[in-house]
Design an enzyme around this catalytic site. Structure first.
Site, PDB file in Angstrom:
ATOM      1  N   TRP A 317       0.830  -1.202   0.000  1.00  0.00           N
ATOM      2  CA  TRP A 317       0.000   0.000   0.000  1.00  0.00           C
ATOM      3  C   TRP A 317       0.874   1.264   0.000  1.00  0.00           C
ATOM      4  O   TRP A 317       0.602   2.243   0.680  1.00  0.00           O
ATOM      5  CB  TRP A 317      -0.967  -0.005   1.180  1.00  0.00           C
ATOM      6  N   GLU A 432       4.288 -14.876  16.849  1.00  0.00           N
ATOM      7  CA  GLU A 432       4.273 -16.048  15.977  1.00  0.00           C
ATOM      8  C   GLU A 432       4.483 -15.596  14.540  1.00  0.00           C
ATOM      9  O   GLU A 432       4.884 -14.464  14.291  1.00  0.00           O
ATOM     10  CB  GLU A 432       2.983 -16.866  16.166  1.00  0.00           C
ATOM     11  N   GLU A 435       3.321 -12.310  13.317  1.00  0.00           N
ATOM     12  CA  GLU A 435       4.031 -11.145  13.879  1.00  0.00           C
ATOM     13  C   GLU A 435       3.159 -10.236  14.743  1.00  0.00           C
ATOM     14  O   GLU A 435       3.419  -9.043  14.835  1.00  0.00           O
ATOM     15  CB  GLU A 435       4.680 -10.315  12.759  1.00  0.00           C
TER      16      GLU A 435
END
Length: 798
Positions: A317, A432, A435
């Protein structure tokens, strides 16, 4: 000698707020040679971010043409023309771009490559159409420098050298120069949105301004090209550490005819196919995506830091992001990088993986960990701790060892340090693989268990049986707790399925008495739109991370809980698209395009990830199903130029936002993790065996399990409160100690010296008999400081 043309300074400093460009690229390219340290991207028919001198340093926003007849219209390539991007070759990253006037009056045809040996982007350009019409056209090159990963603070100058007029820009000692094989008739530097060439031409279709410099701002360089002699020419964009360096590079590059440069470029790329496995017949598109995936993975390696591969040459983006978010995806994540090089190994290319392993050894932190992500020079960007990213380097080392790839560099110290880090810092992870959350994650546990078993094999081969056994027993401890930590027994997502894996059991890693009950706990999910709930019962949030347990050989594919969990993720996360199935990361994900199709900013709605189709396909192979559906789906998610996106739109088409079911969103394209997963799926299907499957892991956990030890672990970061009868209670500490302990409520006491290890851990084992009733009580006498712990600890026996 370089001559300054004039002193006229542009007005409108510093220009509008800078932005990057769209992340769903049409093309990515670089020369195969390491001497050409420049990478380009293409989006909407124009060159967008160009990276130099390393693969993590974007230096421009975009480079395009502006077209006008000087009286009735003004066209910007990326906005007003109809674009078509084609691959020029199967085995090389060169592209032909045709940008056509919607009324059919003319077209701009460009062939884009990097100089095979120098840091210069070459764009061979041909203007076509009716001779009388195109003879009236005025063509301008427009370049927006974002030097040193920033749109602010750039300086632009017009220059003359050796009788040639060129455009230049500089910031912090980094230079770019723009020139062509035809002359510039007019030149200008301006501030974007105020005095740049686009603003000038949009006003009256004429280039009225000729500013010689624009300093310290968001700038654009504009040059009118002289087409009196020819409608065909080559535009060059070169970089250097000095102005002279950049100029010399530009003219050396332009001096060689483009066709000759192109021939050298493809000859270089053909050399990359010498050891590639013939997996084309496994694909459904004659190997088109397969070969382009190989090229893309190779292209994402840096040339100054061999072995450093970034996640993507894209800034998700980017059109909505300014200079504050400098990282984008052009950073090293060990998870993504090792996935990339493992994909190359699956394709038969092993040299990159060897370089990556050595690079990781030199990037490892002293304590054995790795940063969450980092620039190619090793400087950390985000600072989270992800235990899977510490485990993956061990898995890569074992893969190369099993493939019998020669390695003169001693990787053993890295393996030992990484294994020690996992043991000292686990079992809960601060983040994990998505993130975002801390706790007990099935995917993280899977990678940790597999890595520790592999590390133990290395240690045993070095003749250190004691350390090898200690590592294996810690892996056994993790493996024996997987279900207790990560399987809910109160599932509500699918009627009739109460037991299934959840995404993560949340806990604070700084809490020495962590929550380990997957039926309890609230999960905070970030990136939720304003007014939307952000907290959910953890037992109701699922992802497909548990499939890694099957992938590595820790659980059987027909394990009843695995089977039920697959049913849950298929019911909750699966999306059917025109080209095949795709899956969300997890339910209530907020990382993705907003509801109306606009860019993700700080919130959005998670979309479907093609790489998860590959992971689901690997499970289907393991369970004996048909993999072709998943291969075809991944090929269907790829663009016409064979780029796989991070995310695809998962709802009804929104034409006004250019969002279409099963087509890329604005997150990132290409994503190397997805390309690697696709290659591994082809290889796995070819071998009829999951490529990442580790026999040594499966032998320990899927057979009779005779070697597995029943352990409960007490550590200062996990002060467990109970142990089962018949188990061994292992007490861990990070310094040598004598354990003062009692099995009968301190009526009697024992003193046991700790056993030290090479992993920064000392331990004492207490065997808990089947007849034990009283709690185990203990405290520590610290050897080095000759001090008592001043606190008693208790573990109940159940």
């Amino acid at each position: 000698m370089v001559k300054i043309i004039g002193q006229a300074q542009a007005f409108g400093s510093p220009g509008i707020e800078p932005r990057w460009t769209h992340a769903n690229k049409d093309a990515v390219g670089t020369a195969y040679s390491t001497s050409s340290r420049v990478w380009f991207t293409i989006c909407n028919g124009v060159v967008t971010e160009v990276y130099h001198p390393t693969v993590d340093r974007p230096q421009i926003r975009d480079l395009q043409y502006l077209i006008s007849d000087g009286k009735s219209f003004f066209h910007e390539e990326k906005r007003h023309l109809e674009s078509k991007v084609e691959q020029m070759w199967t085995h090389g990253l060169g592209y032909r771009v045709t940008n056509s006037d919607p009324q059919g009056r003319y077209a701009v045809i460009k062939e884009v490559i990097a100089d095979p040996h120098l840091s210069c982007i070459l764009q061979h350009t041909k203007l076509t159409g009716e001779r009388e019409f195109i003879s009236q056209l005025q063509l301008y090159a427009l370049c927006a420098p974002h030097l040193e990963v920033s749109g602010r603070g750039n300086n632009g100058y017009t220059r003359e050298v050796a009788g040639h007029r060129i455009l230049t820009a500089e910031k912090a000692g980094r230079w770019l120069v723009l020139g062509a094989t035809v002359p510039f008739t007019r030149l200008s530097c301006g501030y974007v949105g105020q005095s740049d060439g686009w603003t000038d031409l949009a006003d009256n279709f004429q280039m009225d301004w000729e500013f010689d410099c624009a300093l310290d701002g968001n700038i654009a360089l504009t040059g009118q090209l002289n087409l009196d002699e020819s409608n065909e020419f080559t535009l060059g964009l070169a970089f250097g550490t000095t102005l002279h360096n950049a100029i010399s590079t530009l003219f050396q590059s332009l001096n060689i005819p483009f066709q000759q440069q192109k021939q050298h470029y493809i000859e270089q790329w053909k050399r990359s196919r010498q050891c590639i496995k013939p997996l084309e017949n496994i694909s459904s598109n004659d190997g088109k995506l397969y070969h382009h995936s190989i090229s893309l993975l190779l292209a994402h390696e840096d040339k100054s830091y061999p072995g450093a591969l970034i996640a993507s040459l894209a800034i998700p983006w980017g059109e909505a992001k300014d200079d504050q978010d400098q990282g984008g995806y052009h950073l090293v994540w060990t998870r993504d990088m090792i996935s990339s090089v493992t994909g190359l190994v699956a394709a038969g290319e092993t040299e990159t993986a060897v370089r990556s392993l050595i690079y990781l050894a030199t990037s490892q932190q002293e304590d054995g960990g790795f940063p969450q992500n980092f620039w190619v020079d090793g400087e950390p960007y985000w600072k989270g701790i992800q235990l899977d990213e510490v485990a993956f380097p061990i898995l890569l080392a074992w893969l190369l060892h099993q493939q019998k790839i020669p390695l003169n560099f001693d990787i053993y110290p890295m393996i030992l340090r990484a294994a020690g880090y996992l043991i000292r810092h686990g079992p809960a992870t601060q983040q994990e693989r998505w993130e975002e959350n801390s706790g007990y994650s099935p995917s993280t546990l899977a990678s940790n268990i597999a890595a520790l078993i592999c590390a133990a094999q290395f240690v045993r081969e070095r003749g250190d049986e004691v350390t090898a056994q200690f590592i294996e027993e810690y892996a056994d401890f993790l493996e024996s707790h997987i279900e207790a930590w990560t399987v809910t027994t109160e599932g509500t997502l699918v009627p009739g399925i109460n037991r299934h894996y959840i995404r993560i059991t949340p806990t604070d890693i700084n809490n020495p008495q962590p929550n380990e009950n997957p039926n309890q706990g609230t999960l905070f999910i970030s990136s939720q739109p304003p007014g939307k709930a952000a907290e959910f019962p953890a037992k109701e949030i699922v992802d497909a991370g548990f499939l890694q347990l099957v992938r590595y050989g820790i659980r059987k594919p027909d394990d009843p809980i695995i089977v039920d969990s697959v049913k849950v993720i298929d019911a909750v996360l699966k999306v059917d698209t025109p080209v095949g199935p795709c899956w969300h990361r997890y339910n209530h994900d907020g990382y993705g395009q907003q509801e109306d199709g606009s860019p993700y900013t700080s919130y959005g709605k998670g979309r479907a990830w093609p790489l998860l189709t590959g992971e689901r396909g690997h499970y289907e192979l393991a369970v004996g199903g048909d993999v072709k559906t998943y291969i075809k789906a991944m090929e269907g998610f790829a663009s016409n130029t064979c780029l796989l996106p991070e995310q695809v739109w998962n709802e009804a088409d929104r034409a006004e936002s250019h969002m279409y079911l099963g087509k890329p969103t604005g997150s990132a394209m290409p994503l190397m993790w997805a390309h690697a997963e696709y290659i591994k799926l082809l290889r796995s299907n070819h071998d009829n065996q999951v490529f990442d499957f580790i026999p040594e892991v499966a032998n320990r956990y899927l057979g009779e399990r005779q070697e597995c030890k029943s352990l409960e672990m007490w550590k200062f970061n996990r002060q467990v409160d109970k142990v089962k009868k018949g188990y061994t209670l292992r007490i861990h500490a990070l310094a040598s100690f004598q354990l003062h302990w009692s099995q009968d409520n301190w009526q009697t006491a024992k003193d046991t010296p700790s056993t030290s290890t090479k992993l920064g851990v000392s331990f004492v084992d207490i065997s808990v008999s089947n007849n034990q009733q009283q709690p185990i009580s203990f405290t520590f006498f610290w050897i080095e400081s000759s001090k008592w712990e001043q606190h008693n600890y208790t573990v109940l026996v159940e």
